[in-house]
Scaffold this motif. Structure first.
Motif, PDB file in Angstrom:
ATOM      1  N   SER A 118       0.859  -1.177   0.000  1.00 36.67           N
ATOM      2  CA  SER A 118       0.000   0.000   0.000  1.00 36.67           C
ATOM      3  C   SER A 118       0.896   1.228   0.000  1.00 36.67           C
ATOM      4  O   SER A 118       2.115   1.118   0.096  1.00 36.67           O
ATOM      5  N   VAL A 119       0.277   2.401  -0.128  1.00 41.15           N
ATOM      6  CA  VAL A 119       1.070   3.628  -0.108  1.00 41.15           C
ATOM      7  C   VAL A 119       0.292   4.686   0.657  1.00 41.15           C
ATOM      8  O   VAL A 119      -0.948   4.666   0.670  1.00 41.15           O
ATOM      9  N   HIS A 120       0.997   5.585   1.310  1.00 39.94           N
ATOM     10  CA  HIS A 120       0.331   6.665   2.029  1.00 39.94           C
ATOM     11  C   HIS A 120      -0.156   7.698   1.009  1.00 39.94           C
ATOM     12  O   HIS A 120       0.588   8.057   0.093  1.00 39.94           O
ATOM     13  N   PRO A 121      -1.393   8.184   1.150  1.00 44.57           N
ATOM     14  CA  PRO A 121      -1.955   9.056   0.112  1.00 44.57           C
ATOM     15  C   PRO A 121      -1.225  10.376  -0.097  1.00 44.57           C
ATOM     16  O   PRO A 121      -1.371  10.982  -1.158  1.00 44.57           O
ATOM     17  N   THR A 122      -0.440  10.827   0.874  1.00 47.36           N
ATOM     18  CA  THR A 122       0.246  12.110   0.664  1.00 47.36           C
ATOM     19  C   THR A 122       1.663  11.933   0.113  1.00 47.36           C
ATOM     20  O   THR A 122       2.368  12.898  -0.116  1.00 47.36           O
ATOM     21  N   ARG A 123       2.077  10.680  -0.098  1.00 49.24           N
ATOM     22  CA  ARG A 123       3.391  10.470  -0.705  1.00 49.24           C
ATOM     23  C   ARG A 123       3.316  10.817  -2.194  1.00 49.24           C
ATOM     24  O   ARG A 123       2.255  10.728  -2.805  1.00 49.24           O
ATOM     25  N   LEU A 125       3.123  10.801  -6.091  1.00 47.79           N
ATOM     26  CA  LEU A 125       2.542   9.810  -6.996  1.00 47.79           C
ATOM     27  C   LEU A 125       3.639   8.940  -7.623  1.00 47.79           C
ATOM     28  O   LEU A 125       3.438   7.757  -7.893  1.00 47.79           O
ATOM     29  N   TYR A 126       4.777   9.554  -7.824  1.00 47.44           N
ATOM     30  CA  TYR A 126       5.926   8.837  -8.381  1.00 47.44           C
ATOM     31  C   TYR A 126       6.230   7.589  -7.548  1.00 47.44           C
ATOM     32  O   TYR A 126       6.501   6.517  -8.083  1.00 47.44           O
ATOM     33  N   GLU A 127       6.140   7.747  -6.241  1.00 47.45           N
ATOM     34  CA  GLU A 127       6.425   6.629  -5.343  1.00 47.45           C
ATOM     35  C   GLU A 127       5.373   5.523  -5.478  1.00 47.45           C
ATOM     36  O   GLU A 127       5.705   4.334  -5.487  1.00 47.45           O
ATOM     37  N   ALA A 128       4.120   5.924  -5.590  1.00 51.42           N
ATOM     38  CA  ALA A 128       3.051   4.930  -5.776  1.00 51.42           C
ATOM     39  C   ALA A 128       3.299   4.142  -7.066  1.00 51.42           C
ATOM     40  O   ALA A 128       3.143   2.919  -7.114  1.00 51.42           O
ATOM     41  N   CYS A 129       3.728   4.860  -8.120  1.00 51.45           N
ATOM     42  CA  CYS A 129       3.986   4.205  -9.415  1.00 51.45           C
ATOM     43  C   CYS A 129       5.148   3.226  -9.286  1.00 51.45           C
ATOM     44  O   CYS A 129       5.081   2.095  -9.782  1.00 51.45           O
ATOM     45  N   ARG A 130       6.218   3.673  -8.643  1.00 51.28           N
ATOM     46  CA  ARG A 130       7.380   2.826  -8.461  1.00 51.28           C
ATOM     47  C   ARG A 130       7.015   1.548  -7.711  1.00 51.28           C
ATOM     48  O   ARG A 130       7.431   0.450  -8.053  1.00 51.28           O
ATOM     49  N   ARG A 131       6.224   1.729  -6.673  1.00 52.36           N
ATOM     50  CA  ARG A 131       5.836   0.587  -5.847  1.00 52.36           C
ATOM     51  C   ARG A 131       4.987  -0.393  -6.653  1.00 52.36           C
ATOM     52  O   ARG A 131       5.101  -1.606  -6.531  1.00 52.36           O
ATOM     53  N   ARG A 139      -3.068  -2.221  -9.134  1.00 51.16           N
ATOM     54  CA  ARG A 139      -3.762  -1.202  -8.349  1.00 51.16           C
ATOM     55  C   ARG A 139      -3.141  -1.196  -6.965  1.00 51.16           C
ATOM     56  O   ARG A 139      -2.608  -2.211  -6.515  1.00 51.16           O
ATOM     57  N   ILE A 140      -3.217  -0.057  -6.311  1.00 54.13           N
ATOM     58  CA  ILE A 140      -2.582   0.049  -5.001  1.00 54.13           C
ATOM     59  C   ILE A 140      -3.502   0.791  -4.033  1.00 54.13           C
ATOM     60  O   ILE A 140      -4.047   1.841  -4.385  1.00 54.13           O
ATOM     61  N   PRO A 141      -3.720   0.243  -2.848  1.00 55.20           N
ATOM     62  CA  PRO A 141      -4.573   0.917  -1.877  1.00 55.20           C
ATOM     63  C   PRO A 141      -3.826   2.065  -1.205  1.00 55.20           C
ATOM     64  O   PRO A 141      -2.621   1.976  -0.987  1.00 55.20           O
ATOM     65  N   LEU A 142      -4.569   3.127  -0.911  1.00 51.73           N
ATOM     66  CA  LEU A 142      -4.002   4.258  -0.190  1.00 51.73           C
ATOM     67  C   LEU A 142      -4.367   4.059   1.270  1.00 51.73           C
ATOM     68  O   LEU A 142      -5.544   4.078   1.622  1.00 51.73           O
ATOM     69  N   VAL A 143      -3.369   3.827   2.091  1.00 47.03           N
ATOM     70  CA  VAL A 143      -3.627   3.544   3.500  1.00 47.03           C
ATOM     71  C   VAL A 143      -2.984   4.635   4.354  1.00 47.03           C
ATOM     72  O   VAL A 143      -1.792   4.915   4.224  1.00 47.03           O
ATOM     73  N   ASP A 144      -3.820   5.244   5.177  1.00 51.74           N
ATOM     74  CA  ASP A 144      -3.357   6.297   6.078  1.00 51.74           C
ATOM     75  C   ASP A 144      -3.212   5.692   7.464  1.00 51.74           C
ATOM     76  O   ASP A 144      -3.936   4.769   7.812  1.00 51.74           O
TER      77      ASP A 144
END
Ligand code: ADP
Length: 324
Positions: A118-123, A125-131, A139-144
């Motif tokens: 998962s990825v933190h929503p305020t990180r 977007l580049y990081e979400a893509c890399r992950r 698809r990746i869930p945004l977990v706070d």
């Protein structure tokens, strides 16, 4: 560097910078609905809920520990199907499986566990893509996480499609610089393509998806002309009601049951340029592009991950070694 190459790099760098200054929240619509499944839900029931709500995946929540338990996708149903065919004596048990049983199913058939990345929503977007690229997640869930209580909240889920659409809509000045053709940049897969015919069974297509680790199988005729595409999500309506024997029906029959809002399939040629692919993404709900020649014969497959990988990593050799 030719002017074409220079423009291409300028476009790619512009998009990468954009992805570094935007975060996952930016991709989300102002208001959106999120359906979360409890870990104790029967797998059989989860299917109906997906179908009724017109969705193909959902985050799973463990209410005993109040934590995010992973993302349920069509791959998990494919795992259940494999289990069913590997252990035919346990048919009665399959009906009683809960989402929390998916772990045991994965172990029994020897596949990788439910994706919990998962990825933190305020990180950025580049990081979400890399992950996503690193884990091959579509698809990746945004977990706070609440700093004080440590409690997790699933905010939403973002897909590769949404991110590419976000790029396409907000970066026309950069995407128009991407004038190299699919052939020139070697975008997609062209060798040992996995295909089936209309008269193959759904189960054949599923086996192929598992074997090649792919989410779609092009359906071709005897002359290798493209007729349709069978997607992993097409499996969901096939096993509605827990009737796994329906999987022996033909792909032709299964495709005729597609819902009315099926977005259709998108094709391109090897001469098409990346800027026109971004135009298509801007205008339509594209989940992959099938590369054909002038006579509609299948040439290759371009997945959204192929596009994302190129946009993020092309020319960044060191990084691609690190991130794979
Ligand atoms: P995604 O990861 O975006 O969901 P896929 O799982 O369909 O996409 O594709 C994963 C990789 O396999 C991509 O590099 C893609 O080009 C390739 N690929 C997709 N479909 C096929 C196919 N039918 N045969 C062989 N390779 C494929």
């Amino acid at each position: 560097l030719s002017p074409l190459d220079r423009d291409q790099m300028l476009g790619l760098r512009g998009i990468r910078e954009f992805l570094k200054v935007r975060n996952s929240y930016d991709v989300l619509p102002l208001s959106c609905r999120l359906i979360v499944f409890d870990n104790e839900l029967l797998i059989k029931k989860s299917l109906n809920i997906l179908i009724q709500n017109g969705i193909v995946s959902a985050p799973v929540w463990d209410s005993r520990t109040s934590t995010f338990a992973g993302l349920l996708t069509s791959t998990d149903y494919i795992n259940v199907i494999q289990y069913y065919f590997q252990f035919p004596d346990e048919i009665d048990q399959v009906d009683q499986f809960r989402l929390s049983s998916l772990r045991d199913i994965e172990k029994a058939i020897g596949v990788l566990p439910l994706e919990t990345v998962s990825v933190h929503p305020t990180r950025p977007l580049y990081e979400a893509c890399r992950r996503m690229l690193r884990t091959r997640a579509r698809r990746i869930p945004l977990v706070d996480k609440d700093d004080e209580t440590g409690r997790e909240t699933v905010i939403s889920v973002i897909t590769q499609y949404r991110i590419l659409k976000f790029i396409a809509v907000n970066n026309e000045k950069y995407t128009t610089l991407l004038k190299k053709s699919v052939r020139e940049i070697g975008l997609g897969t062209y060798n040992s393509l996995a295909t089936e015919t209309m008269s193959s069974s759904v189960l054949d297509a599923i086996h192929l998806m598992v074997k090649y680790n792919i989410s779609a199988v092009p359906i071709v005729d005897k002359q290798n002309r493209l007729l349709n595409v069978f997607e992993a999500v097409d499996v969901i309506p096939c096993i509605k009601g827990g009737d796994y024997d329906a999987l022996s029906s033909t792909i032709g029959e299964a495709l005729s049951k597609r819902s009315e809002d099926f977005p259709g399939i998108y094709t391109c040629t090897e001469e098409d340029r990346l800027d026109s692919i971004f135009d298509t993404i801007r205008k339509s709900r594209v989940h992959r592009l099938i590369v054909i020649d002038d006579e509609s014969r299948l040439r290759g497959m371009i997945s959204l991950s192929d596009i994302l990988k190129y946009v993020l990593l092309h020319g960044e050799e060191d990084d691609s070694i690190q991130y794979g």
